[in-house]
Design an enzyme around this catalytic site. Structure first.
Site, PDB file in Angstrom:
ATOM      1  N   SER A 118      -7.467  -6.471  -1.210  1.00 18.67           N
ATOM      2  CA  SER A 118      -6.559  -6.739  -2.322  1.00 18.67           C
ATOM      3  C   SER A 118      -7.098  -7.892  -3.178  1.00 18.67           C
ATOM      4  CB  SER A 118      -5.148  -7.011  -1.799  1.00 18.67           C
ATOM      5  OG  SER A 118      -4.197  -6.937  -2.824  1.00 18.67           O
ATOM      6  N   ASP A 171      -1.177   4.026  -2.607  1.00 13.42           N
ATOM      7  CA  ASP A 171      -1.019   2.578  -2.810  1.00 13.42           C
ATOM      8  C   ASP A 171      -0.136   2.346  -4.024  1.00 13.42           C
ATOM      9  OD1 ASP A 171      -1.288  -0.166  -3.283  1.00 13.42           O
ATOM     10  OD2 ASP A 171      -3.358  -0.210  -2.603  1.00 13.42           O
ATOM     11  N   HIS A 203      -0.786   0.370   0.736  1.00 10.61           N
ATOM     12  CA  HIS A 203      -1.538  -0.874   0.489  1.00 10.61           C
ATOM     13  C   HIS A 203      -1.871  -1.526   1.822  1.00 10.61           C
ATOM     14  CE1 HIS A 203      -3.126  -3.898  -2.187  1.00 10.61           C
ATOM     15  NE2 HIS A 203      -2.480  -4.858  -1.526  1.00 10.61           N
TER      16      HIS A 203
END
Length: 223
Positions: A118, A171, A203
């Site tokens: 991320s 996601d 995610h």
């Protein structure tokens, strides 16, 4: 505690011959321990050392100014959201220092990979592409491309470095389209980008993704 990181990074040493090093950066609100556990178990490579640092806490605009572990301020997740340029550059300098320390310890830059998840993956991509020596690999999981208007610019050392991008098809936080846009933009100056899409993954990471990443790293920094 520095402005960028806190404490000593979690380290998983190579059990065999130390041929390469992975520096892996966690995502927003996390710390390095969980990723160190992953690189010490399901994604462990006998000849790769993993370094998983912990970010310091800071106010995060995206989360209404709440303080939490973050590598830089996150202003938004939209592809056109403004970015914390000063914070990103400071965090990249920290990553470069970690790379420099491994080089000083005897691991060539082309045997070092920098990666993350991320916002950590976004930082890893930026720090990797701006490092002045050729690295072995760059990894971004569920991530995005920061400071894209600066590239390729004068950054040339890693314009052929292998890049692994992993993204879940489901996601909702960093949509797959953002990851695909990152792939397209990076490929304009670095053709060596692998995009791996994992069906149904949100995610987070998965056993399949970590297995693919282990193979990728083994091919590029541990042969």
């Amino acid at each position: 505690m520095s402005a960028i990181a806190q404490g000593t990074p979690a380290v998983v040493n190579a059990r065999g011959q130390h041929k390469g090093t992975l520096i892996f950066l966690h995502g927003l609100g996390d710390q390095g321990h969980g990723w160190a556990d992953a690189f010490g178990s399901e994604a462990r490579h006998e000849n790769i050392k993993a370094i998983c640092p912990h970010s310091a806490e800071r106010a995060v605009t995206l989360n209404m100014g709440m303080r939490m572990p973050a590598w830089y301020d996150l202003l938004g997740l939209d592809a056109n959201a403004p970015e914390d340029e000063t914070g990103i550059q400071a965090a990249a300098r920290y990553v470069h220092q970690l790379i420099d320390a491994e080089v000083a310890a005897g691991i060539p830059a082309n045997r070092i990979a920098v990666g993350g998840f991320s916002m950590g993956g976004a930082l890893a991509i930026y720090a990797g592409l701006t490092y002045p020596q050729k690295l072995g690999a760059i990894v971004g999981l569920s991530s995005f491309f920061l400071q894209r208007t600066k590239f390729p610019g004068n950054f040339t050392a890693n314009n052929a470095t292998p890049i692994f991008l992993g993204h879940g098809s489901s996601d909702f936080l960093v949509p797959l389209q953002v990851g695909q846009l990152s792939e397209q933009l990076i490929k304009q100056f670095n053709p060596n980008v692998e995009m791996h899409v994992y069906r149904g993954l949100q995610h987070s990471s998965s056993t399949e993704e970590m297995r693919d990443l282990k193979t990728f790293l083994g091919n590029h920094i541990a042969k």
